[in-house]
Design a protein around this motif. Structure first.
Motif, PDB file in Angstrom:
ATOM      1  N   ASP A   8       0.802  -1.220   0.000  1.00  0.00           N
ATOM      2  CA  ASP A   8       0.000   0.000   0.000  1.00  0.00           C
ATOM      3  C   ASP A   8       0.836   1.272   0.000  1.00  0.00           C
ATOM      4  O   ASP A   8       0.288   2.375   0.114  1.00  0.00           O
ATOM      5  CB  ASP A   8      -0.919   0.026   1.227  1.00  0.00           C
ATOM      6  CG  ASP A   8      -2.019  -1.019   1.137  1.00  0.00           C
ATOM      7  OD1 ASP A   8      -2.450  -1.303   0.001  1.00  0.00           O
ATOM      8  OD2 ASP A   8      -2.428  -1.545   2.176  1.00  0.00           O
ATOM      9  N   TYR A   9       2.148   1.132  -0.110  1.00  0.00           N
ATOM     10  CA  TYR A   9       3.011   2.303  -0.085  1.00  0.00           C
ATOM     11  C   TYR A   9       3.377   2.731  -1.498  1.00  0.00           C
ATOM     12  O   TYR A   9       3.243   1.960  -2.445  1.00  0.00           O
ATOM     13  CB  TYR A   9       4.291   2.015   0.715  1.00  0.00           C
ATOM     14  CG  TYR A   9       4.015   1.651   2.156  1.00  0.00           C
ATOM     15  CD1 TYR A   9       3.896   2.639   3.126  1.00  0.00           C
ATOM     16  CD2 TYR A   9       3.848   0.320   2.544  1.00  0.00           C
ATOM     17  CE1 TYR A   9       3.634   2.314   4.449  1.00  0.00           C
ATOM     18  CE2 TYR A   9       3.584  -0.013   3.870  1.00  0.00           C
ATOM     19  CZ  TYR A   9       3.477   0.988   4.806  1.00  0.00           C
ATOM     20  OH  TYR A   9       3.218   0.681   6.109  1.00  0.00           O
ATOM     21  N   HIS A  10       3.814   3.977  -1.641  1.00  0.00           N
ATOM     22  CA  HIS A  10       4.299   4.423  -2.944  1.00  0.00           C
ATOM     23  C   HIS A  10       5.764   4.800  -2.819  1.00  0.00           C
ATOM     24  O   HIS A  10       6.186   5.410  -1.831  1.00  0.00           O
ATOM     25  CB  HIS A  10       3.469   5.597  -3.482  1.00  0.00           C
ATOM     26  CG  HIS A  10       3.626   6.878  -2.708  1.00  0.00           C
ATOM     27  ND1 HIS A  10       3.016   7.091  -1.503  1.00  0.00           N
ATOM     28  CD2 HIS A  10       4.323   8.000  -2.984  1.00  0.00           C
ATOM     29  CE1 HIS A  10       3.303   8.285  -1.061  1.00  0.00           C
ATOM     30  NE2 HIS A  10       4.117   8.868  -1.938  1.00  0.00           N
ATOM     31  N   VAL A  68       1.093  17.421  -3.138  1.00  0.00           N
ATOM     32  CA  VAL A  68      -0.305  17.589  -3.563  1.00  0.00           C
ATOM     33  C   VAL A  68      -0.590  16.719  -4.779  1.00  0.00           C
ATOM     34  O   VAL A  68      -1.643  16.056  -4.864  1.00  0.00           O
ATOM     35  CB  VAL A  68      -0.592  19.073  -3.872  1.00  0.00           C
ATOM     36  CG1 VAL A  68      -1.962  19.227  -4.539  1.00  0.00           C
ATOM     37  CG2 VAL A  68      -0.532  19.907  -2.600  1.00  0.00           C
ATOM     38  N   ARG A  69       0.320  16.699  -5.739  1.00  0.00           N
ATOM     39  CA  ARG A  69       0.123  15.865  -6.937  1.00  0.00           C
ATOM     40  C   ARG A  69       0.090  14.381  -6.583  1.00  0.00           C
ATOM     41  O   ARG A  69      -0.669  13.610  -7.191  1.00  0.00           O
ATOM     42  CB  ARG A  69       1.221  16.164  -7.954  1.00  0.00           C
ATOM     43  CG  ARG A  69       1.025  17.485  -8.692  1.00  0.00           C
ATOM     44  CD  ARG A  69       2.044  17.663  -9.797  1.00  0.00           C
ATOM     45  NE  ARG A  69       3.365  17.971  -9.253  1.00  0.00           N
ATOM     46  CZ  ARG A  69       3.783  19.199  -8.966  1.00  0.00           C
ATOM     47  NH1 ARG A  69       2.971  20.240  -9.162  1.00  0.00           N
ATOM     48  NH2 ARG A  69       4.994  19.421  -8.511  1.00  0.00           N
ATOM     49  N   GLU A  70       0.886  13.970  -5.607  1.00  0.00           N
ATOM     50  CA  GLU A  70       0.832  12.571  -5.152  1.00  0.00           C
ATOM     51  C   GLU A  70      -0.538  12.256  -4.559  1.00  0.00           C
ATOM     52  O   GLU A  70      -1.107  11.186  -4.820  1.00  0.00           O
ATOM     53  CB  GLU A  70       1.923  12.315  -4.109  1.00  0.00           C
ATOM     54  CG  GLU A  70       3.346  12.364  -4.657  1.00  0.00           C
ATOM     55  CD  GLU A  70       4.380  12.444  -3.545  1.00  0.00           C
ATOM     56  OE1 GLU A  70       3.986  12.262  -2.367  1.00  0.00           O
ATOM     57  OE2 GLU A  70       5.559  12.681  -3.841  1.00  0.00           O
ATOM     58  N   ALA A  71      -1.068  13.199  -3.763  1.00  0.00           N
ATOM     59  CA  ALA A  71      -2.377  12.989  -3.143  1.00  0.00           C
ATOM     60  C   ALA A  71      -3.464  12.874  -4.202  1.00  0.00           C
ATOM     61  O   ALA A  71      -4.316  11.980  -4.149  1.00  0.00           O
ATOM     62  CB  ALA A  71      -2.692  14.127  -2.176  1.00  0.00           C
ATOM     63  N   PRO A  78      -4.775   4.746   2.451  1.00  0.00           N
ATOM     64  CA  PRO A  78      -5.084   4.897   3.882  1.00  0.00           C
ATOM     65  C   PRO A  78      -3.881   4.686   4.796  1.00  0.00           C
ATOM     66  O   PRO A  78      -3.715   5.429   5.776  1.00  0.00           O
ATOM     67  CB  PRO A  78      -6.158   3.824   4.110  1.00  0.00           C
ATOM     68  CG  PRO A  78      -6.857   3.730   2.793  1.00  0.00           C
ATOM     69  CD  PRO A  78      -5.785   3.917   1.760  1.00  0.00           C
ATOM     70  N   VAL A  79      -3.030   3.717   4.498  1.00  0.00           N
ATOM     71  CA  VAL A  79      -1.886   3.482   5.378  1.00  0.00           C
ATOM     72  C   VAL A  79      -0.861   4.601   5.248  1.00  0.00           C
ATOM     73  O   VAL A  79      -0.216   4.992   6.228  1.00  0.00           O
ATOM     74  CB  VAL A  79      -1.237   2.099   5.086  1.00  0.00           C
ATOM     75  CG1 VAL A  79      -0.585   2.072   3.708  1.00  0.00           C
ATOM     76  CG2 VAL A  79      -0.220   1.743   6.165  1.00  0.00           C
ATOM     77  N   VAL A  80      -0.724   5.166   4.036  1.00  0.00           N
ATOM     78  CA  VAL A  80       0.172   6.302   3.856  1.00  0.00           C
ATOM     79  C   VAL A  80      -0.368   7.516   4.613  1.00  0.00           C
ATOM     80  O   VAL A  80       0.387   8.241   5.278  1.00  0.00           O
ATOM     81  CB  VAL A  80       0.343   6.618   2.353  1.00  0.00           C
ATOM     82  CG1 VAL A  80       1.086   7.944   2.164  1.00  0.00           C
ATOM     83  CG2 VAL A  80       1.094   5.494   1.651  1.00  0.00           C
ATOM     84  N   GLN A  81      -1.668   7.746   4.547  1.00  0.00           N
ATOM     85  CA  GLN A  81      -2.272   8.855   5.285  1.00  0.00           C
ATOM     86  C   GLN A  81      -2.065   8.695   6.790  1.00  0.00           C
ATOM     87  O   GLN A  81      -1.803   9.671   7.498  1.00  0.00           O
ATOM     88  CB  GLN A  81      -3.769   8.940   4.975  1.00  0.00           C
ATOM     89  CG  GLN A  81      -4.102   9.348   3.551  1.00  0.00           C
ATOM     90  CD  GLN A  81      -5.599   9.476   3.347  1.00  0.00           C
ATOM     91  OE1 GLN A  81      -6.266  10.249   4.036  1.00  0.00           O
ATOM     92  NE2 GLN A  81      -6.144   8.716   2.411  1.00  0.00           N
ATOM     93  N   LEU A  82      -2.170   7.453   7.264  1.00  0.00           N
ATOM     94  CA  LEU A  82      -1.968   7.203   8.693  1.00  0.00           C
ATOM     95  C   LEU A  82      -0.567   7.611   9.114  1.00  0.00           C
ATOM     96  O   LEU A  82      -0.380   8.286  10.139  1.00  0.00           O
ATOM     97  CB  LEU A  82      -2.205   5.719   8.989  1.00  0.00           C
ATOM     98  CG  LEU A  82      -1.932   5.263  10.429  1.00  0.00           C
ATOM     99  CD1 LEU A  82      -2.887   5.959  11.400  1.00  0.00           C
ATOM    100  CD2 LEU A  82      -2.055   3.749  10.547  1.00  0.00           C
ATOM    101  N   HIS A  83       0.417   7.240   8.325  1.00  0.00           N
ATOM    102  CA  HIS A  83       1.793   7.558   8.689  1.00  0.00           C
ATOM    103  C   HIS A  83       2.080   9.047   8.509  1.00  0.00           C
ATOM    104  O   HIS A  83       2.916   9.613   9.238  1.00  0.00           O
ATOM    105  CB  HIS A  83       2.753   6.709   7.858  1.00  0.00           C
ATOM    106  CG  HIS A  83       2.698   5.259   8.239  1.00  0.00           C
ATOM    107  ND1 HIS A  83       3.294   4.263   7.496  1.00  0.00           N
ATOM    108  CD2 HIS A  83       2.117   4.629   9.286  1.00  0.00           C
ATOM    109  CE1 HIS A  83       3.082   3.089   8.056  1.00  0.00           C
ATOM    110  NE2 HIS A  83       2.357   3.292   9.143  1.00  0.00           N
TER     111      HIS A  83
END
Length: 292
Positions: A8-10, A68-71, A78-83
């Motif tokens: 789930d990571y980029h 912002v472009r990544e978002a 969700p896991v990236v947002q959590l971190h």
């Protein structure tokens, strides 16, 4: 299959902006040091400091634009947002400790005021006032004879303004969660306006303050603590302006709006710090002293 994404990571693409940001920060701090020794560096510090500031501004625009472009590209799972939330929490915690340092200094001056020193800025002379002729009352905090601002005039008004801004940014957040984009924009507009009014009143308060920076421990602590808080209000206002621009572009969804959430957290942090400043510096710190 090789190269297939199974997490789930980029993975971030190679980017030059972290290097540019680091070099700009070094240039900025070097320019600040040179400014403090302008007698040796003449006007060269202006060029160095200007280059550092320009580099930092360019880094902010470009690096944050990449985030912002990544978002908007779907990379913020969700896991990236959590971190990212963990990162914002740690950042605010570091800011809390920054202000703890100023409060620590302020209470150290207030609770252990002996000896008190005064400085003649023109002659660069420090002198111990305790025990000298005419120094009666200078072992109190703030020293008797130092006129302070009335906490229940402009400071109280600014307190009410910041408390109102906390409610409007919460209104904007709840509107976004419930899909009300007009409410999101209205709440952000109101919060930005209140932040601008707060800054204007703070600037006016400085212009009429009955004491100058550096004349005594009270005034030094006052300007450093409230000045850095004012800088944070300015940064938070810019943060919210960016969120407003993104809202008009259709960014943020009910489930993915970390950029706005981080701005709201930061704004609430600024509110809470001001409440401590208002009580400790304006009310308690000026208690018993003549008011302006």
């Amino acid at each position: 299959m090789a190269g297939t994404k199974n997490h789930d990571y980029h993975i971030l693409e190679p980017d030059i902006w972290p290097l540019i940001g680091s070099l700009s920060a070094l240039t900025f701090t070097t320019g600040m040091v040179m400014m403090m020794h302008d007698g040796f560096f003449d006007s060269a510090w202006k060029i160095v400091l200007g280059l550092g500031i320009a580099g930092l501004i360019a880094t902010f625009f470009s690096w944050f634009g990449n985030v912002v472009r990544e978002a908007e590209g779907g990379d913020h799972t969700p896991v990236v947002q959590l971190h990212m939330r963990y990162g914002m929490i740690l950042f605010i915690a570091s800011e809390v400790m920054f202000f703890v340092g100023w409060f620590w200094a302020f209470f150290d001056f207030a609770l252990f005021p002996d000896p008190i020193q005064a400085v003649d800025l023109e002659q660069n002379i420090w002198e111990n006032l305790i025990g000298q002729e005419g120094a009666a009352g200078l072992d109190t905090f703030p020293a008797q004879g130092i006129e302070v601002l009335n906490a229940f005039q402009l400071p109280l008004l600014n307190t009410l303004i910041l408390l109102c801004s906390g409610t409007t940014v919460t209104w904007a957040h709840h509107a976004l969660i419930h899909g009300d984009r007009d409410g999101l924009k209205s709440g952000l507009w109101a919060t930005i306006a209140l932040g601008a009014v707060f800054t204007a009143i703070q600037a006016y308060e400085y212009s009429i303050a009955p004491f100058a920076f550096g004349g005594n421990t009270y005034s030094s602590a006052f300007y450093m603590a409230t000045g850095f808080h004012g800088f944070h209000v300015l940064v938070g206002t810019i943060f919210l302006i960016v969120c407003l621009a993104r809202a008009y572009k259709g960014h943020f969804t009910q489930r993915q709006h970390f950029g706005f959430e981080a701005a709201a957290w930061y704004w609430h942090f600024v509110d809470v710090v001001w409440l401590f400043l208002f009580v400790a510096v304006y009310i308690w710190g000026g208690w018993g002293a003549p008011v302006h």
